[in-house]
Design a protein around this motif. Structure first.
Motif, PDB file in Angstrom:
ATOM      1  N   ARG A 107       0.812  -1.224   0.000  1.00 25.91           N
ATOM      2  CA  ARG A 107       0.000   0.000   0.000  1.00 25.91           C
ATOM      3  C   ARG A 107       0.836   1.260   0.000  1.00 25.91           C
ATOM      4  NH1 ARG A 107      -4.945  -1.341   4.283  1.00 25.91           N
ATOM      5  NH2 ARG A 107      -5.770  -3.181   3.181  1.00 25.91           N
ATOM      6  N   TRP A 151       3.338   4.260  -1.206  1.00 28.16           N
ATOM      7  CA  TRP A 151       3.421   4.970  -2.487  1.00 28.16           C
ATOM      8  C   TRP A 151       4.642   4.567  -3.292  1.00 28.16           C
ATOM      9  CZ3 TRP A 151       7.736   7.769  -3.566  1.00 28.16           C
ATOM     10  CH2 TRP A 151       8.551   8.128  -2.490  1.00 28.16           C
ATOM     11  N   ASP A 195       4.036   1.873  -5.833  1.00 30.21           N
ATOM     12  CA  ASP A 195       3.028   2.089  -6.873  1.00 30.21           C
ATOM     13  C   ASP A 195       3.740   2.537  -8.144  1.00 30.21           C
ATOM     14  OD1 ASP A 195       0.120   2.557  -7.711  1.00 30.21           O
ATOM     15  OD2 ASP A 195       1.051   4.498  -8.111  1.00 30.21           O
ATOM     16  N   THR A 222       2.914   6.120  -9.618  1.00 25.36           N
ATOM     17  CA  THR A 222       3.453   7.203  -8.792  1.00 25.36           C
ATOM     18  C   THR A 222       4.956   7.335  -8.976  1.00 25.36           C
ATOM     19  OG1 THR A 222       1.717   6.832  -7.136  1.00 25.36           O
ATOM     20  CG2 THR A 222       3.646   8.095  -6.449  1.00 25.36           C
TER      21      THR A 222
END
Length: 416
Positions: free
Chosen positions: A161, A163, A166, A169
């Motif tokens: 979860r 950043w 990701d 991102t």
């Protein structure tokens, strides 16, 4: 517009003397070309940095697994194929430099203009834009998909979860913080230092391929960067630039071969098209594998700003060739290209398949077809001369390879 020897290039306003081919091969630059090169370069880029830039352009072209190709063609077949492509690429660069001296033009697009008028210029510029956007988008897609996985291998527990795991991102942050600032640099020679870093990453891949091997390009396409690098070279001459090219091609060949050989000897018939996936499968959380994967991703990342330069120049040549340099225009075109490739990398999941067709056609045109065709059109040598015959062979080879590659890609799509 038909341009001929001893005529005036109406669009650029350059007069080209009706020199004989032997005179055009002289090592001294023509006064017009010399003035143009001195105008574009100040103070000039060293031989070593030019080699690094050209190597970065070579090894950043295409996405193919070298060891996978060796597994399917054998060591001898692969060696012959790789050597053939390297020699033909070096020869096509030789033809480009010869035409650059003869016509006193300093860009690939202007060679198209000189050979076939405005349609030639538009075709060359359009091909460069499509090929470079496709290449940059493919590299960013690798960053988006592989960078989070590479970071995750250094971590324990569930961090899914966060950043920094990701892909989208990370991609945006990297493009804003690294790609865009480097692409904004006014001269391609400034990237020589980052290109040298990319080269050492590639060398690291080759030396530790018994553990890990990057998915590298089976291609020697560097032709869109040849003339920009030439223009900024210290003491530019055809011989000096040819030496830069030969050095870059030879070192790239060596890295390609060592990487492919070690990767093949590690997996033999179980080689995957992208070797890093195989190493991650069999050696998860191995420190060497994880380190090499990160180095490969940084090497790919540092190639993207270099490809920005010929793409931006092609846009300038198509739409703003008669306008003086403007930092605002320079900034906006760089920003627009950056936005396009980021959006493609984020929202087009099968971008490598889409640009597989584009790459097979545009790359073949830029490395084989255009140099051969332009030389046949512009040179006044007898058709039976060795250089003109070589240009003809290059042209035919490019047409055959391009059609064969497209047929294989389409056949693969049908089977899937």
């Amino acid at each position: 517009m038909e341009a001929s020897w001893g005529s005036v290039n109406a669009e650029r306003g350059w007069y080209v003397s009706a020199q004989q081919p032997e005179e055009a091969e002289a090592e001294e630059l023509s006064p017009l070309l010399s003035n143009e090169l001195h105008r574009q370069r100040s103070p000039g880029v060293s031989f070593g940095l030019s080699v690094f830039n050209l190597m970065n352009a070579i090894m950043g072209s295409g996405i193919l697994g070298l060891a996978f190709i060796m597994a399917n063609t054998g060591i001898l077949g692969f060696s012959f194929l790789l050597l053939t492509v390297a020699l033909l690429a070096s020869y096509s660069v030789h033809l480009l430099l010869s035409m650059c001296i003869q016509t006193a033009v300093t860009s690939y697009e202007d060679l198209g203009l000189f050979a076939f008028g405005l349609p030639g210029k538009v075709v060359v510029a359009g091909t460069i834009i499509i090929q470079n956007i496709g290449a940059m988008s493919s590299y960013l897609l690798i960053i988006k998909t592989e960078f989070p996985a590479a970071i995750a291998e250094f971590l324990t527990g569930d961090y899914s979860r966060y950043w920094y795991l990701d892909g989208q991102t990370l991609l945006i942050i990297i493009c804003v913080g690294i790609v865009f600032p480097l692409a904004l640099l006014p001269k391609i020679g400034f990237l020589g230092y980052t290109s040298s870093l990319s080269f050492f990453f590639m060398m690291f891949f080759a030396l530790v391929s018994a553990y890990a091997l990057p998915t590298m390009a089976f291609s020697f396409l560097c032709h869109t960067s040849i003339l920009p690098i030439y223009c900024e070279l210290q003491s530019p001459s055809k011989k000096r630039m040819q030496n830069v090219t030969n050095t870059a091609v030879a070192l790239s060949f060596l890295i390609y071969f060592i990487s492919a050989l070690f990767g093949y000897l590690t997996f033999y018939d179980k080689v995957e098209s992208e070797l890093l996936k195989g190493y991650s499968k069999y050696l998860p959380h191995d420190v060497v594998v994880m380190t090499v994967k990160l180095c490969m991703l940084f090497a790919v990342l540092l190639t993207v700003p270099l490809i920005h330069f010929p793409a931006r120049k092609a846009v300038m040549m198509m739409f703003f060739s008669n306008f003086p340099f403007s930092w605002i225009r320079h900034f906006l075109i760089t920003l627009a290209l950056n936005i396009i490739i980021v959006l493609l990398a984020i929202y087009v999941p099968d971008i490598r398949n889409v640009f597989g067709v584009v790459g097979a056609s545009t790359s073949t045109c830029l490395i084989f077809i255009f140099p051969g065709l332009f030389y046949l059109k512009l040179s006044r040598e007898d058709f039976l001369s060795w250089k003109k015959f070589g240009a003809f062979v290059l042209l035919i080879f490019g047409i055959l390879v391009g059609n064969f590659s497209l047929a294989l890609i389409i056949f693969d799509w049908i089977n899937k």
